[in-house]
Design a protein around this motif. Sequence first.
Motif, PDB file in Angstrom:
ATOM      1  N   PHE A   8       0.915  -1.085   0.015  1.00 57.93           N
ATOM      2  CA  PHE A   8       0.053  -0.084  -0.019  1.00 57.93           C
ATOM      3  C   PHE A   8       0.813   1.336   0.079  1.00 57.93           C
ATOM      4  O   PHE A   8       1.915   1.227   0.983  1.00 57.93           O
ATOM      5  CB  PHE A   8      -1.027   0.087   1.223  1.00 57.93           C
ATOM      6  N   GLU A  10       0.888   5.367   0.166  1.00 62.52           N
ATOM      7  CA  GLU A  10      -0.160   6.595  -0.122  1.00 62.52           C
ATOM      8  C   GLU A  10       0.394   7.541  -1.166  1.00 62.52           C
ATOM      9  O   GLU A  10       1.743   7.602  -1.273  1.00 62.52           O
ATOM     10  CB  GLU A  10      -0.271   7.246   1.267  1.00 62.52           C
ATOM     11  N   LEU A  64       2.964  -1.195   4.564  1.00 64.39           N
ATOM     12  CA  LEU A  64       2.001  -2.182   4.819  1.00 64.39           C
ATOM     13  C   LEU A  64       1.874  -2.977   3.469  1.00 64.39           C
ATOM     14  O   LEU A  64       1.570  -2.644   2.522  1.00 64.39           O
ATOM     15  CB  LEU A  64       0.715  -1.281   4.834  1.00 64.39           C
TER      16      LEU A  64
ATOM     17  N   LEU B 377      -3.714   3.166   8.582  1.00 64.33           N
ATOM     18  CA  LEU B 377      -3.940   1.740   8.395  1.00 64.33           C
ATOM     19  C   LEU B 377      -3.356   0.788   9.322  1.00 64.33           C
ATOM     20  O   LEU B 377      -2.212   0.999   9.762  1.00 64.33           O
ATOM     21  CB  LEU B 377      -4.189   1.337   6.867  1.00 64.33           C
ATOM     22  N   LEU B 412      -6.464   7.586   3.879  1.00 65.86           N
ATOM     23  CA  LEU B 412      -5.714   6.632   4.721  1.00 65.86           C
ATOM     24  C   LEU B 412      -4.073   6.491   4.219  1.00 65.86           C
ATOM     25  O   LEU B 412      -3.788   6.681   3.286  1.00 65.86           O
ATOM     26  CB  LEU B 412      -6.119   5.147   4.064  1.00 65.86           C
ATOM     27  N   VAL B 413      -3.531   6.296   5.151  1.00 66.08           N
ATOM     28  CA  VAL B 413      -1.981   6.327   5.075  1.00 66.08           C
ATOM     29  C   VAL B 413      -1.385   4.940   5.732  1.00 66.08           C
ATOM     30  O   VAL B 413      -1.927   4.353   6.671  1.00 66.08           O
ATOM     31  CB  VAL B 413      -1.144   7.522   5.589  1.00 66.08           C
ATOM     32  N   SER B 414      -0.297   4.967   5.373  1.00 65.63           N
ATOM     33  CA  SER B 414       0.754   3.552   5.893  1.00 65.63           C
ATOM     34  C   SER B 414       0.828   3.740   7.221  1.00 65.63           C
ATOM     35  O   SER B 414       0.987   4.800   7.866  1.00 65.63           O
ATOM     36  CB  SER B 414       1.969   3.628   5.204  1.00 65.63           C
ATOM     37  N   PRO B 415       0.926   2.674   8.032  1.00 71.83           N
ATOM     38  CA  PRO B 415       1.084   2.483   9.512  1.00 71.83           C
ATOM     39  C   PRO B 415       2.548   3.329   9.894  1.00 71.83           C
ATOM     40  O   PRO B 415       3.580   3.469   8.989  1.00 71.83           O
ATOM     41  CB  PRO B 415       1.587   1.200   9.858  1.00 71.83           C
ATOM     42  N   THR B 417       2.922   6.691   9.857  1.00 71.68           N
ATOM     43  CA  THR B 417       3.334   7.705   8.978  1.00 71.68           C
ATOM     44  C   THR B 417       2.884   9.374   9.748  1.00 71.68           C
ATOM     45  O   THR B 417       3.142  10.151   9.370  1.00 71.68           O
ATOM     46  CB  THR B 417       3.084   7.736   7.373  1.00 71.68           C
TER      47      THR B 417
END
Lengths: 133, 435
Positions: A8, A10, A64, B377, B412-415, B417
């Motif tokens: 994933f 962003e 992720l 997330l 939604l962004v990466s864990p 961040t």
Amino acid sequence: MIKQIAVFLENREGRVSECCKVLKDAGINLRSMSIADTKDFGILRIITDDNELALSALKTAGFLSSLVELVAIEVPDKSGALADLLIALYEGSVNIEYMYSFAGANGHAQIGFKTTSPEKAVALLEQCGAKLI
Amino acid sequence: MQYFQQEIETMSKAEKRALQSERLVNIVKYAYENQTPYRAKMDAIKLKPSDIKSIDDIYKLPFTVKQDLRDAYPFGMMARPKSDLVHLHASSATTGKLTVAGYTQKDIDVWAECAARCLVMAGADKNSVVHVSYGYGLFTGGLGMHYAGEKLGAVVVPASAGNTQKQIQLLVDFEADIICCTPSYIIYLAEEIEKMGLKIGKDIKLKGGVFGAEAWSEGMREDIEKRLNIRACDIYGLSEIAGPGVACDCQFKTGMHFQDDHYYPEIVDVDTLEPLGYDKSGELVITTLTKEGMPLIRYRTRDIASLNDDPCPCGRTSVKLNKITGRSDDMLIIRGVNVFPSQIESVLLKNENIQPHYHINVDRVNNLDTMEIVVELSPHIALDEVAHVEEIRKKLSADMASALSVSAKITLVSPGTVARSEGKAKRITDNRKLK
């Protein structure tokens, strides 16, 4: 079946290069790459020469990411070969979530796809005489 | 150890009432004689100290607001000359002047006693190792819990804020059983502890903690308790009154036991300022009953909460403060609708696909307020399809709209961040003010 890593991302400047740098530093070689993108985020799908190592390097770096199995076949180098296989899958009610192509080690075209019914897909492809990977 | 000061903490209601009355009468007289702003406020409504005969007369007294403290900056509100003060603390004000509070040695002792009662609620005793990860400085968190640990006779580790890897090393090596920090920092610590592969109970021997200086939800508490296998107590305080230790909850979590022998709480209607009864939500107002350096009479805290007087199985008889649901300062008005960050947090905590780390961006586009909630997330989910991500986003968006009555864009962004704070979390960027 082959394994692919989905990451994933962003929508932020430099995010893809950060991801590739992690793989470079872990000494990973990429075999294929495909990105599904939207306005706000993207999902990078990659196949590497060492998926387990790549996954752990990406997770440690905070990406992720997850390992996903794809059905993969080698497609003969002639007109209509892919269409015949896809028609067979369609007629057998196999739904394809996404797919992409890449070059096999021998230079032949290969395609990988995600489906909710991989066993059925494999059986149908075998009936058609497709070369599964 | 069940109580730090059993006699006071389990005092009967009638005795407490008598003590509060006696102390209120004295403090009003003292404030009138020693604090110019109070003399002026009371003279203006023709109220004499002798009109205050018991705690029931508290409603006659004028309120004190933060602006009164700013106007008096730096020493105009002090009841004692500088020679009698031993400490100055100041609020972490992000706008305008700081608000200063001066403490005498007796004030520090009372504060430490109250905060020590809270440490005991979290499971501490004199054999404890108390790790303080609040910042030390003008902010009252660090020094307040430091004095509390000393007062209790425990070993205090003044780790202060920052340098998380070192903090974890200290937790392991010194075998701390009690920790004091902000709720967002303990979650960050828990994440780092998990990443390092340390074993809870073996490497990390924490049993309990007091967490405050930020509003947090029940869901966050459950998360902290489960991850670290500890008792997580909510502690309340504010630098104008005293730092942490004004109220704290015990293992039964029936609300935070208010140290109402020293700090008298009331809840008033936010608009009319009329006193409200128990279990009604409004602004918390506090009167310091024993402070010498800078007594405050009916100080409006801007914190939104309610009080309850239900009996607690722990045996403490004080009035209890229910969880702070918001701060009138933090309240955002989005297209005319009041939105508290705590409401957003409670929606996030119910969704297992995400983590409760978020940032709110507010802006005004074409004269219309916009709110974006950036949220992480969870690292434990597998996502390989755009549709999955869209599903998570749509579900959050719908839940948010129904909880807040106003729509928000979810990003939604990466864990990992969303910026983690080591002090008070700064979760809102309001760009409307700049225009």
